[in-house]
Each structure stands twice: as C-alpha cells, then as structure tokens.
Write a protein that holds these residues in place. Structure first.
Motif, short mmCIF file in Angstrom:
data_model
loop_
_atom_site.label_atom_id
_atom_site.label_comp_id
_atom_site.label_asym_id
_atom_site.label_seq_id
_atom_site.Cartn_x
_atom_site.Cartn_y
_atom_site.Cartn_z
N GLU A 171 0.47 -1.07 0.40
CA GLU A 171 -0.49 -0.20 0.24
C GLU A 171 0.95 1.42 0.28
O GLU A 171 0.40 2.15 -0.80
N ARG A 172 2.02 0.92 0.99
CA ARG A 172 2.92 2.28 0.95
C ARG A 172 3.13 2.09 -0.92
O ARG A 172 3.76 3.33 -1.30
N ALA A 173 3.70 1.98 -1.52
CA ALA A 173 4.82 1.26 -3.02
C ALA A 173 3.35 2.10 -3.60
O ALA A 173 3.61 3.02 -4.31
N ILE A 174 1.79 1.37 -3.80
CA ILE A 174 0.63 1.83 -4.91
C ILE A 174 0.77 3.64 -4.57
O ILE A 174 0.35 4.17 -5.10
N THR A 175 0.33 4.06 -2.65
CA THR A 175 0.56 5.12 -2.57
C THR A 175 0.63 6.13 -2.07
O THR A 175 0.74 7.62 -2.08
N ASN A 176 2.79 6.02 -2.02
CA ASN A 176 2.98 7.15 -2.12
C ASN A 176 4.51 6.68 -2.53
O ASN A 176 5.13 7.72 -3.53
N GLU A 177 5.26 5.82 -2.88
CA GLU A 177 6.68 5.72 -2.85
C GLU A 177 6.88 5.64 -4.82
O GLU A 177 7.19 6.28 -5.51
N LEU A 178 5.49 5.54 -4.87
CA LEU A 178 5.56 5.05 -6.98
C LEU A 178 4.79 6.58 -7.66
O LEU A 178 5.56 6.87 -8.86
N PRO A 179 4.03 7.12 -6.98
CA PRO A 179 3.81 8.15 -6.92
C PRO A 179 5.25 9.42 -7.21
O PRO A 179 5.27 10.59 -7.98
N GLY A 180 5.27 9.47 -6.17
CA GLY A 180 6.98 10.04 -5.76
C GLY A 180 7.88 9.69 -7.08
O GLY A 180 8.30 10.76 -7.44
N LEU A 181 8.32 8.93 -6.75
CA LEU A 181 9.16 8.51 -7.77
C LEU A 181 9.03 9.51 -9.75
O LEU A 181 9.83 9.66 -10.02
N LEU A 182 7.68 8.91 -9.90
CA LEU A 182 7.08 9.63 -11.20
C LEU A 182 7.15 11.13 -10.67
O LEU A 182 7.42 12.35 -11.64
N SER A 183 6.53 11.19 -9.65
CA SER A 183 6.82 13.30 -9.31
C SER A 183 8.45 14.16 -9.26
O SER A 183 8.55 14.99 -9.96
N SER A 184 9.00 13.02 -8.89
CA SER A 184 10.41 13.16 -9.33
C SER A 184 10.75 13.03 -10.56
O SER A 184 11.97 14.85 -10.96
N ILE A 185 10.46 12.40 -11.30
CA ILE A 185 11.17 12.41 -12.87
C ILE A 185 10.12 13.70 -13.73
O ILE A 185 11.15 13.92 -14.51
N SER A 186 9.00 13.82 -13.49
CA SER A 186 8.17 15.22 -14.39
C SER A 186 9.23 16.18 -13.61
O SER A 186 8.83 17.10 -14.47
N SER A 187 9.67 16.37 -12.35
CA SER A 187 10.22 17.48 -11.89
C SER A 187 11.34 17.87 -12.53
O SER A 187 12.64 18.88 -12.36
N GLY A 188 11.80 16.88 -12.67
CA GLY A 188 13.19 16.82 -13.38
C GLY A 188 14.34 16.45 -12.32
O GLY A 188 15.65 16.91 -13.33
#
Length: 473
Positions: free
Chosen positions: A432-449
C-alpha cells in the motif's frame, strides 16, 4: 505456320512490354527517399540522459522487489494471471510491435526506419509471405543474430518467459542486435503475417498465445494493412479480440498508399474503417496513418505532401512513446501492484471465511467448495470493495479463483494479519505504501526533473547477477 508465327510475335511483344515495365519499376525503386526527417523528428542526434534514466529504473526495480513481489510470491499471483515480471522486463526499452496480414510491408517499414535497405543486414522482404519468425531487433555493440533458445535462456533479457511456449516456437524466434541510435531507445518486434487459410495448429506453436504475450508488453502496436488485403478473416478477428483494452497503444497503418490514385485511396480508406468497425468497439477509433513506409520515392502523381505529413506524424507518435517510456513503466508497475494487492485481499478473505465456517465436525473440502461456488453468499468480493483504493472494475473474474484454489489448497495460505515480521514489516503495509506514496513520488521526481537518489545497494542492484544457462562461467 502463320498462326504459330503470330502467337510467337504476340508473346515477344508481351515479354518486351513486361521487360520495359520492370525496367521502369527498377528506375523508380532505385531513387531512395530522403531520411533526414526521421533523425530530426526522433531527435537521434541528441544525447541520451542515460544516468538519470538508469537510476530511476534501479529505484523502480527496488520498489518492486521490496514492496510488491513479496505479496506476489506469498499468494502465488503469477498462477492466476500468468504474467511474471522479471528484472529484464523492468529494465527493458519500450517495445514497438508490428502486426498484420502477410506482405503488407511490416519488414520494409522496419528497414526504412533503421536505414537498413540495400545493406547485408536488412530484413528479407517480398511479395510472398516471407517472415515466418518472430524477429526482435534490438541494440547491441556489434551486429549479430541470436537464436531463440539463447534469448529465452538468458535471464538478463526480458524474453525468458517465452520458454513456456515450447521448443517449436523458440525455433521460430530470432534476435538481431546492431548498433543504432534508435535501437538505444526502442526495440522493434516483427511478427509473421496473418494467413487466413492457415490453421493455427499448422504453425506448430500457439500463435495467438505468443501474440498475446507480446501485446501485453508492447508500448506501441502498429497494425499494418495493404490496400489490396482488406479482407477480415477468423485469425484477424482473433487478433483484434486480443487487443481489447489496449486501444490506446494501437495505431492502424494503411501502407503502400502511393500505389493507388487519390479517389481509389479514399474508397479504400472508407472500406478499411467499415471492415474494422465491428472489431473495435470504442467511441474514438485508433489513429490511422496513410502513407507508403518504405525507403524508395513515392510514385508520381500521388499525394506526396500528405504522405510526408502522415509519416512525420507517425514519427512524432513514436517519439512520444520513447520520451514517456519511464513514466509508462512506473504506471505499469503501479497497475500491477494494485492487481497484486487486490489478489492478496481476496485470498485473505477466502482464507478467513473458510476458518470462520469450519467446525470440528465439518468436511474441509465441502466447506470450501461451497465458498468457491458461491462467493457472493459470503460477501467475498463485496467486502473487498469496502477497502480503500479498490474499484469494482479492477476486481478479477470470480470463476478464475475456482481454478486457482483447485491447484493451490486454501490451507497453504496464511492470512495477511500473520504476514508480518519485526524487520520487514507487513506485506499489506508495504504494497500500500508503494502504491500510494513511493511510486507516485518517483513519478513526481521524474516529472520535476530531479534525479532519484540511490543508495550504494540500489546503485549496484544488490542481488544475484542474471546468468545465461547456456554460457560457461
């Protein structure tokens, strides 16, 4: 004698006319088309940010292994979905799959995109059915051909699961490696053409199942048609049924468009939509590209500017998939994690219901058979919908669990509440932590460069290096 002489004269004229036609055709096909727009549109001259890309993939790999795979293994998810994610698949480049009837120009299109025409390494093309293998064209330090049995044996690649289709198929699988800027970013897969009068059994391997394997992993699917081959038969219908749910990845290509006059091309375009309408039940049909995707110049008196714009539009579409490859990979792993989580919750609910129903005098087989035959009676699936982040549209087919528990006894599974450890934490909390926080956080870090930070363990992979079972160590 006069009659024989007349016939001979007529045959000579036909041969002369045919020779002149072939000569004109050779002159036309000797003029190669300018390919500069391919490199410009795909930005092949730009440098690849390989370090950032590799770091993000390593971070994604760690999240999968630490948070998703433990539940996947504990509840044997692979036996339900038959889709095991390997490290090779996580680290692999985007895959572009070419499908369609025989001799529609799939191999010629790959030759054109890679500039292989008139080189010793071009894919063989012809008017007859020429491609009988699944050909994977990928990047390598040098040009070489790889047999299917070697590709499937090497676990560092993403093709090891293909072993399950048998040796007959592996003999029809070929890999080609070559140093090419485009192949540094994408992998092409050329498939055997669909021949409607051939039964699947005649191929010697499960053709539709193999196609489904590649469809499930493709980032972009080109379904290629020839203006003279628009008939839809059983095998093509089966192919489009397999493409259900992948409409966003499908692109229809009406190839060899310069072989028709403009008015005839309009009629063929309409006929193509009429043929495919019953097979694609979506409000917005897939994008259709109309052009001639091969290395030679367009035929005279055709819509050259239209074909050129269509070709550039297709290249931009391909480039979009390449640029979004990391985001698509993260979204795919997150979607996979959601399915694994739902599966774990369902198995947990089956186990709990079974324990609640059991008594000292109960027959375990009869009790569980009642639960499996009528899960709605025990609110198995309805109870899952009360959980957070679960949609009724994501629930799997309940009949699949009858077969699943027929192979895996319910007594072999533990409840989620007991799947916890002091050091590792609980399986449910981690996924649940991966689905809710870790993977969206990784996606945000890529989008922000931002470059995802890696520990020394993550940077080196921390695990056993994949081995080739056919190579001596």
């Amino acid at each position: 004698m006069k009659g024989i002489a007349s016939v001979c004269c007529f045959v000579s004229l036909l041969l002369l006319a045919s020779a002149e036609e072939e000569e004109d055709k050779e002159v036309l096909t000797s003029i190669l088309r300018d390919r500069s727009h391919i490199e410009e549109t795909l930005r092949l001259a730009s440098e690849e940010p390989s370090s950032d890309y590799t770091a993000a993939l390593q971070k994604l790999r760690k999240i999968y292994h630490s948070s998703i795979k433990p539940m996947e293994q504990a509840y044997k998810y692979n036996e339900l979905r038959q889709h095991e994610i390997s490290d090779g698949e996580i680290m692999s480049k985007p895959m572009v799959l070419f499908l369609g009837p025989w001799s529609v120009g799939k191999s010629s299109m790959i030759n054109y995109l890679l500039g292989l025409q008139d080189t010793p390494y071009q894919l063989y093309t012809g008017a007859e059915p020429t491609t009988s293998e699944f050909t994977v064209i990928m990047h390598g330090e040098k040009i070489r051909s790889i047999e299917g049995i070697v590709m499937a044996a090497d676990s560092s690649r993403s093709f090891s699961p293909l072993e399950k289709f048998g040796q007959n198929f592996l003999e029809k699988l070929v890999g080609i490696e070559m140093p090419h800027k485009l192949l540094e970013r994408v992998t092409f897969v050329d498939t055997p053409g669909i021949i409607e009068n051939r039964k699947q059994q005649e191929r010697g391997y499960p053709f539709n199942d193999v196609c489904q394997w590649f469809i499930d992993r493709a980032d972009l699917i080109f379904v290629v048609f020839d203006p003279t081959k628009l008939d839809v038969g059983m095998e093509l219908e089966m192919l489009f049924r397999q493409l259900k749910g992948r409409e966003s990845q499908i692109r229809i290509i009406l190839n060899k468009a310069d072989s028709l006059a403009t008015q005839d091309l309009m009629r063929v375009y309409g006929a193509l939509f009429w043929s495919l309408a019953p097979l694609i039940n979506v409000t917005e049909p897939p994008r259709v590209y109309v052009s001639s995707f091969w290395p030679y110049d367009y035929a005279p008196d055709t819509s050259r500017e239209l074909f050129k714009r269509e070709e550039i539009s297709l290249l931009e579409d391909l480039n979009q998939v390449i640029e979004n490859r990391l985001e698509n990979k993260i979204a795919f792993i997150r979607q996979h994690g959601i399915r694994v989580r739902i599966h774990g919750l369902l198995v947990d609910r089956y186990v709990q219901t079974f324990k609640d129903k059991m008594s000292f005098f109960s027959d375990p087989e009869l009790v569980f058979q009642e639960i499996v035959d009528d899960p709605d009676k025990f609110y198995i699936f309805k109870s899952i919908l009360a959980k957070t982040n679960v949609s009724k549209f994501d629930l799997p087919n309940r009949d699949a669990y009858r077969d699943f528990f027929g192979i895996n006894p319910v007594s072999s599974f533990k409840q989620l509440s007991s799947q916890c450890s002091y050091m590792g934490g609980c399986l449910l909390d981690k996924i649940e932590r991966a689905i809710t926080n870790e993977l969206p956080g990784l996606l945000s870090s890529i989008s922000s460069g931002k470059n995802p930070t890696l520990s020394s363990c993550e940077a080196t992979g921390c695990g056993e290096k994949p081995k080739n079972r056919y190579r001596r160590h």
